[in-house]
Design an enzyme around this catalytic site. Structure first.
Site, short mmCIF file in Angstrom:
data_model
loop_
_atom_site.label_atom_id
_atom_site.label_comp_id
_atom_site.label_asym_id
_atom_site.label_seq_id
_atom_site.Cartn_x
_atom_site.Cartn_y
_atom_site.Cartn_z
N LYS A 175 -37.22 -12.20 -41.49
CA LYS A 175 -38.84 -11.45 -40.87
C LYS A 175 -39.19 -11.44 -42.44
O LYS A 175 -38.62 -11.75 -43.01
CB LYS A 175 -38.45 -10.43 -40.14
CG LYS A 175 -38.65 -10.84 -38.67
CD LYS A 175 -38.69 -9.67 -37.97
CE LYS A 175 -38.09 -10.41 -35.96
NZ LYS A 175 -38.01 -9.64 -35.43
N GLU A 229 -44.43 -12.00 -32.90
CA GLU A 229 -45.22 -10.96 -33.92
C GLU A 229 -46.16 -12.10 -34.49
O GLU A 229 -47.19 -11.26 -34.51
CB GLU A 229 -44.39 -10.33 -34.83
CG GLU A 229 -43.01 -9.69 -34.75
CD GLU A 229 -42.18 -9.74 -35.30
OE1 GLU A 229 -41.51 -10.67 -36.24
OE2 GLU A 229 -40.95 -9.55 -34.56
N GLY A 256 -36.79 -5.68 -31.24
CA GLY A 256 -36.61 -4.32 -32.68
C GLY A 256 -36.69 -3.50 -31.35
O GLY A 256 -36.95 -2.10 -32.66
N GLU A 279 -37.63 -15.33 -26.03
CA GLU A 279 -37.87 -13.50 -26.63
C GLU A 279 -38.45 -12.77 -25.50
O GLU A 279 -39.78 -12.40 -25.98
CB GLU A 279 -38.20 -13.63 -27.63
CG GLU A 279 -36.97 -14.46 -29.04
CD GLU A 279 -36.93 -14.36 -30.49
OE1 GLU A 279 -36.55 -13.41 -31.35
OE2 GLU A 279 -38.75 -14.12 -30.52
N ASN A 286 -33.45 -14.27 -38.32
CA ASN A 286 -35.11 -14.45 -38.31
C ASN A 286 -34.57 -13.11 -38.86
O ASN A 286 -35.20 -11.82 -39.09
CB ASN A 286 -36.00 -13.80 -37.66
CG ASN A 286 -37.46 -13.94 -37.26
OD1 ASN A 286 -37.62 -14.20 -38.85
ND2 ASN A 286 -38.06 -13.60 -36.51
N HIS A 328 -43.52 -17.35 -32.91
CA HIS A 328 -42.68 -15.80 -32.62
C HIS A 328 -44.45 -15.06 -32.29
O HIS A 328 -45.00 -14.49 -32.98
CB HIS A 328 -42.05 -15.47 -34.20
CG HIS A 328 -41.31 -14.61 -33.68
ND1 HIS A 328 -41.91 -12.81 -33.82
CD2 HIS A 328 -39.88 -14.06 -33.49
CE1 HIS A 328 -40.97 -12.50 -33.27
NE2 HIS A 328 -39.97 -13.03 -33.60
N SER A 357 -32.81 -8.04 -29.69
CA SER A 357 -31.99 -7.27 -30.41
C SER A 357 -30.81 -7.91 -29.89
O SER A 357 -29.62 -6.84 -29.18
CB SER A 357 -32.63 -5.71 -29.07
OG SER A 357 -32.99 -4.85 -29.31
P1 PGA Z 1 -34.56 -8.40 -32.73
O1 PGA Z 1 -35.22 -9.47 -33.30
O2 PGA Z 1 -32.60 -9.09 -32.87
O3 PGA Z 1 -34.18 -7.21 -34.05
O4 PGA Z 1 -35.10 -7.95 -31.75
C1 PGA Z 1 -35.27 -10.82 -32.80
C2 PGA Z 1 -36.61 -11.87 -33.36
O5 PGA Z 1 -37.62 -11.07 -33.53
O6 PGA Z 1 -36.39 -12.70 -33.36
#
Ligand code: PGA
Length: 258
Positions: free
Chosen positions: A12, A103, A178, A172, A10, A101, A217
């Site tokens: 983003k 976000e 993140g 998640e 992903n 997601h 992460s």
């Molecule tokens: P990350 O993001 O691996 O940077 O924690 C995962 C995601 O938001 O899908």
């Protein structure tokens, strides 16, 4: 039950089309020696930003790597400035689309009914939904993890009740995205097992075939242990997927699973 692991990047709002092209050259050369394993032992997908789908999709042709979208609108067409429809994504060759997601939920106000409408739009189409679910730290601390995740899941399954094993779920935990803070493999497995049970209760044997990815992460050092858990069937990778070497090491970790 053996499920083909899915490792999905992903990106983003990162990587322009030219950066994606450079990423792909590097990534594909790292994976070249493992081409047959790629088809049999692990499925890889990349979700770039929408303007990069076309260029990346062309680059992926014949590579065995799937193209994924980060989002779509629930309506098929119309006056929705800035949005992208299912048929636009089908036309570009997408195989997967992320929906819900965290976000999108936290920063763009997406709620369960809207996410369920997107899942319904994808039902019966060539694009499989990767439904993202997960609790915030506050929800975890008050012991509400399974309630929150269960509600996010059932709100979609009630509406899009014909997805069957086309559905992919990504657990998640919001506090792990993140942040560099990963759920331990045991903590993640506990939630994955609960999701598996909810899926099986509702969908019977199809529930056993649905892949449940872990996200938050994931990196080359923790991927192996996470992916060895019985109900973790792959990973949704943000930050670490921007680097071809790190993403290749995460994908190749699937080949080490007994
Ligand atoms: P990350 O993001 O691996 O940077 O924690 C995962 C995601 O938001 O899908």
């Amino acid at each position: 039950m053996s499920r083909l692991p899915l490792i999905c990047a992903n990106w983003k709002m990162n990587h322009t089309a030219s950066e994606a092209t450079r990423f792909l050259q590097d990534f594909v050369s790292r994976m070249a020696a493992h081409r047959s394993a790629l088809d049999e032992r692990v499925e890889i997908a990349i979700a770039p930003a929408h303007p990069v789908l076309d260029r990346l999709g062309r680059g992926l042709e014949g590579s065995g790597i799937q193209l994924a979208a980060q989002n779509l609108h629930a309506e098929e067409s119309g006056a929705f400035t800035g949005e992208v429809s299912l048929s636009m994504l089908v036309d570009l060759g997408c195989r997967y689309a992320l929906i819900g997601h965290s976000e999108r939920r936290a920063l763009f106000g997406e709620k369960d009914p809207e996410i369920a409408a997107k899942a319904l739009r994808l039902q019966g189409s060539p694009i499989r939904p990767i439904l993202c679910v997960g609790e915030t730290l506050e929800e975890r601390d008050r012991g509400a993890t399974l309630d929150v995740v269960g509600q996010q899941l059932s709100s979609v399954l009630e509406v899009a009740d014909g997805l069957g094993d086309e559905l992919v779920v990504a657990y998640e935990p919001v506090w792990a995205i993140g942040t560099g803070r990963t759920a331990t493999p045991e903590t993640a497995q506990e939630v994955h097992a609960a999701i598996r049970k909810a899926l099986s209760d509702r969908l019977g044997r199809a529930g056993d075939r649905i892949r449940i990815l872990y996200g938050g992460s994931v990196n080359p050092s923790n991927a192996g242990e996470l992916l060895s858990q019985p109900d973790i069937d792959g990973a949704l990778v943000g930050g670490a997927s921007l680097d071809p070497e790190a993403f290749a090491r995460i994908a190749l970790a699937c080949l080490e699973i007994p």
